[in-house]
Design an enzyme around this catalytic site. Structure first.
Site, PDB file in Angstrom:
ATOM      1  N   ASP A  69      73.914 -60.347  33.792  1.00  0.00           N
ATOM      2  CA  ASP A  69      74.593 -59.603  34.852  1.00  0.00           C
ATOM      3  C   ASP A  69      76.100 -59.672  34.651  1.00  0.00           C
ATOM      4  O   ASP A  69      76.651 -60.722  34.314  1.00  0.00           O
ATOM      5  CB  ASP A  69      74.208 -60.176  36.216  1.00  0.00           C
ATOM      6  CG  ASP A  69      74.533 -59.222  37.347  1.00  0.00           C
ATOM      7  OD1 ASP A  69      73.596 -58.674  37.964  1.00  0.00           O
ATOM      8  OD2 ASP A  69      75.736 -59.003  37.618  1.00  0.00           O
ATOM      9  N   ILE A  70      76.777 -58.538  34.855  1.00  0.00           N
ATOM     10  CA  ILE A  70      78.225 -58.461  34.630  1.00  0.00           C
ATOM     11  C   ILE A  70      79.004 -59.275  35.677  1.00  0.00           C
ATOM     12  O   ILE A  70      80.136 -59.672  35.448  1.00  0.00           O
ATOM     13  CB  ILE A  70      78.680 -56.976  34.634  1.00  0.00           C
ATOM     14  CG1 ILE A  70      79.970 -56.801  33.851  1.00  0.00           C
ATOM     15  CG2 ILE A  70      78.803 -56.419  36.038  1.00  0.00           C
ATOM     16  CD1 ILE A  70      80.315 -55.349  33.569  1.00  0.00           C
TER      17      ILE A  70
ATOM     18  N   ASN B  39      65.977 -56.492  44.657  1.00  0.00           N
ATOM     19  CA  ASN B  39      66.592 -55.810  45.792  1.00  0.00           C
ATOM     20  C   ASN B  39      66.075 -54.368  45.823  1.00  0.00           C
ATOM     21  O   ASN B  39      66.078 -53.692  44.785  1.00  0.00           O
ATOM     22  CB  ASN B  39      68.116 -55.822  45.657  1.00  0.00           C
ATOM     23  CG  ASN B  39      68.686 -57.227  45.720  1.00  0.00           C
ATOM     24  OD1 ASN B  39      68.164 -58.079  46.420  1.00  0.00           O
ATOM     25  ND2 ASN B  39      69.743 -57.477  44.960  1.00  0.00           N
TER      26      ASN B  39
ATOM     27  N   VAL C 170      71.971 -50.329  41.971  1.00  0.00           N
ATOM     28  CA  VAL C 170      71.654 -49.562  40.757  1.00  0.00           C
ATOM     29  C   VAL C 170      70.183 -49.150  40.851  1.00  0.00           C
ATOM     30  O   VAL C 170      69.299 -50.015  40.957  1.00  0.00           O
ATOM     31  CB  VAL C 170      71.896 -50.383  39.479  1.00  0.00           C
ATOM     32  CG1 VAL C 170      71.520 -49.563  38.250  1.00  0.00           C
ATOM     33  CG2 VAL C 170      73.349 -50.847  39.390  1.00  0.00           C
TER      34      VAL C 170
ATOM     35  N   HIS D 248      65.068 -53.361  38.635  1.00  0.00           N
ATOM     36  CA  HIS D 248      65.473 -54.561  37.911  1.00  0.00           C
ATOM     37  C   HIS D 248      65.082 -55.803  38.678  1.00  0.00           C
ATOM     38  O   HIS D 248      65.102 -55.837  39.904  1.00  0.00           O
ATOM     39  CB  HIS D 248      66.979 -54.556  37.618  1.00  0.00           C
ATOM     40  CG  HIS D 248      67.835 -54.263  38.806  1.00  0.00           C
ATOM     41  ND1 HIS D 248      68.028 -52.999  39.306  1.00  0.00           N
ATOM     42  CD2 HIS D 248      68.553 -55.086  39.604  1.00  0.00           C
ATOM     43  CE1 HIS D 248      68.834 -53.046  40.347  1.00  0.00           C
ATOM     44  NE2 HIS D 248      69.160 -54.299  40.555  1.00  0.00           N
TER      45      HIS D 248
ATOM     46  N   HIS E 195      66.141 -59.619  39.156  1.00  0.00           N
ATOM     47  CA  HIS E 195      67.194 -60.616  38.927  1.00  0.00           C
ATOM     48  C   HIS E 195      66.545 -61.976  38.674  1.00  0.00           C
ATOM     49  O   HIS E 195      65.693 -62.409  39.463  1.00  0.00           O
ATOM     50  CB  HIS E 195      68.071 -60.792  40.175  1.00  0.00           C
ATOM     51  CG  HIS E 195      68.902 -59.621  40.569  1.00  0.00           C
ATOM     52  ND1 HIS E 195      70.253 -59.541  40.302  1.00  0.00           N
ATOM     53  CD2 HIS E 195      68.601 -58.487  41.257  1.00  0.00           C
ATOM     54  CE1 HIS E 195      70.743 -58.408  40.811  1.00  0.00           C
ATOM     55  NE2 HIS E 195      69.757 -57.753  41.390  1.00  0.00           N
TER      56      HIS E 195
HETATM   57  P1  5GP Z   1      71.374 -54.652  42.692  1.00  0.00           P
HETATM   58  O1  5GP Z   1      72.462 -54.863  43.692  1.00  0.00           O
HETATM   59  O2  5GP Z   1      71.081 -53.179  42.468  1.00  0.00           O
HETATM   60  O3  5GP Z   1      70.134 -55.450  42.973  1.00  0.00           O
HETATM   61  O4  5GP Z   1      71.909 -55.270  41.340  1.00  0.00           O
HETATM   62  C1  5GP Z   1      72.625 -54.575  40.408  1.00  0.00           C
HETATM   63  C2  5GP Z   1      73.249 -55.606  39.503  1.00  0.00           C
HETATM   64  O5  5GP Z   1      73.736 -54.949  38.349  1.00  0.00           O
HETATM   65  C3  5GP Z   1      74.435 -56.335  40.125  1.00  0.00           C
HETATM   66  O6  5GP Z   1      74.165 -57.723  40.168  1.00  0.00           O
HETATM   67  C4  5GP Z   1      75.606 -55.982  39.226  1.00  0.00           C
HETATM   68  O7  5GP Z   1      76.494 -57.056  39.038  1.00  0.00           O
HETATM   69  C5  5GP Z   1      74.916 -55.581  37.937  1.00  0.00           C
HETATM   70  N1  5GP Z   1      75.646 -54.586  37.153  1.00  0.00           N
HETATM   71  C6  5GP Z   1      76.215 -53.446  37.619  1.00  0.00           C
HETATM   72  N2  5GP Z   1      76.791 -52.771  36.618  1.00  0.00           N
HETATM   73  C7  5GP Z   1      76.584 -53.487  35.489  1.00  0.00           C
HETATM   74  C8  5GP Z   1      76.946 -53.299  34.123  1.00  0.00           C
HETATM   75  O8  5GP Z   1      77.580 -52.311  33.728  1.00  0.00           O
HETATM   76  N3  5GP Z   1      76.565 -54.254  33.246  1.00  0.00           N
HETATM   77  C9  5GP Z   1      75.855 -55.357  33.622  1.00  0.00           C
HETATM   78  N4  5GP Z   1      75.528 -56.235  32.690  1.00  0.00           N
HETATM   79  N5  5GP Z   1      75.485 -55.571  34.912  1.00  0.00           N
HETATM   80  C10 5GP Z   1      75.861 -54.650  35.831  1.00  0.00           C
END
Ligand code: 5GP
Length: 113
Positions: A29-30, A86, A95, A99, A101
């Site tokens: 994760d970024i 999520n 996103v 996915h 986590h």
């Molecule tokens: P969500 O909030 O949808 O469950 O999680 C999306 C995750 O994607 C977040 O934890 C966010 O930090 C990660 N994320 C968003 N953009 C990028 C990216 O460009 N690269 C990587 N490696 N992670 C990302």
């Protein structure tokens, strides 16, 4: 709908990929929330857990198994970790490419905020 995760799969956007096979990809994760924070995504574009169908049952199992394997290899499995999907707005999904986590390497509290 393609998201930025599709671009990580196609290597248009760089990511620290830690595992991949014909079904799925895992990358760091970024914006990590813990010492270990890895996202496990299917290659197939599935928007969220809410869009899963019966035919995806094996794929979901593969995501969970790959995450568990990674946790053991990373040495965090015995202490414990969290697997989170999520889902949609109230779930905090940002996103819309399914996915899982894997978060670990530190103690975590419950319930979530
Ligand atoms: P969500 O909030 O949808 O469950 O999680 C999306 C995750 O994607 C977040 O934890 C966010 O930090 C990660 N994320 C968003 N953009 C990028 C990216 O460009 N690269 C990587 N490696 N992670 C990302």
């Amino acid at each position: 709908m393609p998201t930025l995760f599709s671009k990580i799969i196609s290597r248009e956007i760089p990511a620290q990929i830690v595992y991949e096979d014909e079904h799925l990809l895992a990358f760091k994760d970024i914006n990590p929330q813990a010492p270990v924070h890895v996202l496990f995504i299917p290659r197939e574009e599935i928007a969220s857990a809410d869009a899963l169908e019966d035919r995806h049952a094996e794929l979901v199992g593969r995501l969970v198994l790959a995450a568990g394997r990674y946790a053991r290899e990373a040495g965090i499995a015995e202490d414990g970790y969290r697997l989170v999907m999520n889902t949609n707005e109230h779930g905090g999904q940002t996103v819309f490419h399914l996915h899982l986590h894997l978060i670990g390497g530190r103690p975590m509290s419950w319930p979530p905020g």
